[in-house]
Write a protein that holds these residues in place. Sequence first.
Motif, PDB file in Angstrom:
ATOM      1  N   MET A  78       0.826  -1.207   0.000  1.00 26.28           N
ATOM      2  CA  MET A  78       0.000   0.000   0.000  1.00 26.28           C
ATOM      3  C   MET A  78       0.863   1.262   0.000  1.00 26.28           C
ATOM      4  N   LEU A  79       2.030   1.201   0.612  1.00 26.51           N
ATOM      5  CA  LEU A  79       2.936   2.348   0.572  1.00 26.51           C
ATOM      6  C   LEU A  79       3.425   2.598  -0.853  1.00 26.51           C
ATOM      7  N   TYR A  80       3.744   1.528  -1.574  1.00 28.84           N
ATOM      8  CA  TYR A  80       4.140   1.700  -2.978  1.00 28.84           C
ATOM      9  C   TYR A  80       3.009   2.350  -3.773  1.00 28.84           C
ATOM     10  N   LEU A  81       1.796   1.888  -3.546  1.00 28.35           N
ATOM     11  CA  LEU A  81       0.656   2.465  -4.253  1.00 28.35           C
ATOM     12  C   LEU A  81       0.443   3.921  -3.848  1.00 28.35           C
ATOM     13  N   SER A  82       0.594   4.206  -2.566  1.00 28.88           N
ATOM     14  CA  SER A  82       0.388   5.584  -2.098  1.00 28.88           C
ATOM     15  C   SER A  82       1.394   6.544  -2.721  1.00 28.88           C
ATOM     16  N   LYS A  83       2.608   6.062  -2.967  1.00 28.40           N
ATOM     17  CA  LYS A  83       3.597   6.907  -3.639  1.00 28.40           C
ATOM     18  C   LYS A  83       3.200   7.138  -5.094  1.00 28.40           C
ATOM     19  N   ARG A  84       2.765   6.086  -5.759  1.00 27.41           N
ATOM     20  CA  ARG A  84       2.348   6.198  -7.165  1.00 27.41           C
ATOM     21  C   ARG A  84       1.134   7.112  -7.315  1.00 27.41           C
ATOM     22  N   LEU A  85       0.287   7.144  -6.302  1.00 28.60           N
ATOM     23  CA  LEU A  85      -0.897   8.004  -6.331  1.00 28.60           C
ATOM     24  C   LEU A  85      -0.611   9.410  -5.809  1.00 28.60           C
ATOM     25  N   SER A  86       0.640   9.658  -5.424  1.00 29.79           N
ATOM     26  CA  SER A  86       1.075  10.946  -4.853  1.00 29.79           C
ATOM     27  C   SER A  86       0.369  11.286  -3.549  1.00 29.79           C
ATOM     28  N   TYR A  87       0.050  10.247  -2.777  1.00 32.28           N
ATOM     29  CA  TYR A  87      -0.519  10.470  -1.447  1.00 32.28           C
ATOM     30  C   TYR A  87       0.582  10.825  -0.446  1.00 32.28           C
ATOM     31  N   ILE A  88       1.794  10.348  -0.715  1.00 31.57           N
ATOM     32  CA  ILE A  88       2.957  10.691   0.113  1.00 31.57           C
ATOM     33  C   ILE A  88       4.110  11.033  -0.827  1.00 31.57           C
ATOM     34  N   ASN A  89       5.067  11.796  -0.306  1.00 31.29           N
ATOM     35  CA  ASN A  89       6.229  12.164  -1.114  1.00 31.29           C
ATOM     36  C   ASN A  89       7.334  11.112  -0.968  1.00 31.29           C
ATOM     37  N   SER A  90       8.400  11.282  -1.720  1.00 32.52           N
ATOM     38  CA  SER A  90       9.484  10.295  -1.727  1.00 32.52           C
ATOM     39  C   SER A  90      10.143  10.124  -0.364  1.00 32.52           C
ATOM     40  N   SER A  91      10.317  11.209   0.349  1.00 35.36           N
ATOM     41  CA  SER A  91      10.931  11.143   1.676  1.00 35.36           C
ATOM     42  C   SER A  91      10.053  10.364   2.652  1.00 35.36           C
ATOM     43  N   GLU A  92       8.766  10.643   2.635  1.00 36.36           N
ATOM     44  CA  GLU A  92       7.825   9.927   3.507  1.00 36.36           C
ATOM     45  C   GLU A  92       7.774   8.447   3.137  1.00 36.36           C
ATOM     46  N   PHE A  93       7.793   8.173   1.843  1.00 34.30           N
ATOM     47  CA  PHE A  93       7.801   6.793   1.367  1.00 34.30           C
ATOM     48  C   PHE A  93       9.052   6.064   1.866  1.00 34.30           C
ATOM     49  N   ASP A  94      10.221   6.674   1.651  1.00 36.70           N
ATOM     50  CA  ASP A  94      11.481   6.041   2.064  1.00 36.70           C
ATOM     51  C   ASP A  94      11.494   5.754   3.556  1.00 36.70           C
ATOM     52  N   GLN A  95      11.063   6.720   4.356  1.00 40.65           N
ATOM     53  CA  GLN A  95      11.034   6.554   5.811  1.00 40.65           C
ATOM     54  C   GLN A  95      10.091   5.416   6.203  1.00 40.65           C
ATOM     55  N   SER A  96       8.930   5.373   5.577  1.00 40.96           N
ATOM     56  CA  SER A  96       7.933   4.355   5.915  1.00 40.96           C
ATOM     57  C   SER A  96       8.389   2.960   5.510  1.00 40.96           C
ATOM     58  N   ILE A  97       8.949   2.838   4.329  1.00 40.35           N
ATOM     59  CA  ILE A  97       9.440   1.531   3.869  1.00 40.35           C
ATOM     60  C   ILE A  97      10.582   1.061   4.763  1.00 40.35           C
ATOM     61  N   GLU A  98      11.486   1.961   5.118  1.00 34.47           N
ATOM     62  CA  GLU A  98      12.607   1.599   5.984  1.00 34.47           C
ATOM     63  C   GLU A  98      12.112   1.082   7.329  1.00 34.47           C
ATOM     64  N   LYS A  99      11.160   1.781   7.918  1.00 31.93           N
ATOM     65  CA  LYS A  99      10.626   1.359   9.219  1.00 31.93           C
ATOM     66  C   LYS A  99       9.859   0.042   9.111  1.00 31.93           C
ATOM     67  N   THR A 100       9.141  -0.141   8.017  1.00 31.14           N
ATOM     68  CA  THR A 100       8.410  -1.391   7.825  1.00 31.14           C
ATOM     69  C   THR A 100       9.380  -2.555   7.658  1.00 31.14           C
ATOM     70  N   ASN A 101      10.440  -2.356   6.891  1.00 32.79           N
ATOM     71  CA  ASN A 101      11.463  -3.399   6.738  1.00 32.79           C
ATOM     72  C   ASN A 101      12.124  -3.722   8.070  1.00 32.79           C
ATOM     73  N   GLU A 102      12.393  -2.695   8.860  1.00 35.99           N
ATOM     74  CA  GLU A 102      12.998  -2.908  10.176  1.00 35.99           C
ATOM     75  C   GLU A 102      12.098  -3.768  11.061  1.00 35.99           C
ATOM     76  N   VAL A 103      10.813  -3.439  11.091  1.00 35.92           N
ATOM     77  CA  VAL A 103       9.870  -4.200  11.908  1.00 35.92           C
ATOM     78  C   VAL A 103       9.823  -5.653  11.430  1.00 35.92           C
ATOM     79  N   SER A 104       9.763  -5.866  10.129  1.00 36.77           N
ATOM     80  CA  SER A 104       9.731  -7.232   9.592  1.00 36.77           C
ATOM     81  C   SER A 104      10.973  -8.014   9.997  1.00 36.77           C
TER      82      SER A 104
END
Length: 118
Positions: A78-104
Amino acid sequence: MGVQKFEDLIAWQKAQELAVLIYSLFDSNRDFAFRDQIRRAAVSISNNIAEGFDRSSNADFIRFLYFSIGSASELKSMLYLSKRLSYINSSEFDQSIEKTNEVSKIIRGLINSLKPKP
């Protein structure tokens, strides 16, 4: 002495922090169905950790930890989709993906620590 309550698990703590981040990022998003689904995915990560912790066996706990990883994967999608839909910017996307990967990764480490040793 092992962990006595789920609140002490780093995996749960980090998953809660991730959920707070997702809530704040999508707070003003007017695509209500999308916003609700991404929030549910984020909250499901820590909820499954908590629910599994109080199950009767490590095998049950591990099963719920895998559910948490599944929710983290849903969140990433959903984060990938939100970036493609311009719901979040690249910085927000990178931060969110990094934190999600860390949790996993933390959850996978917890799973490995709970599996029976040969």
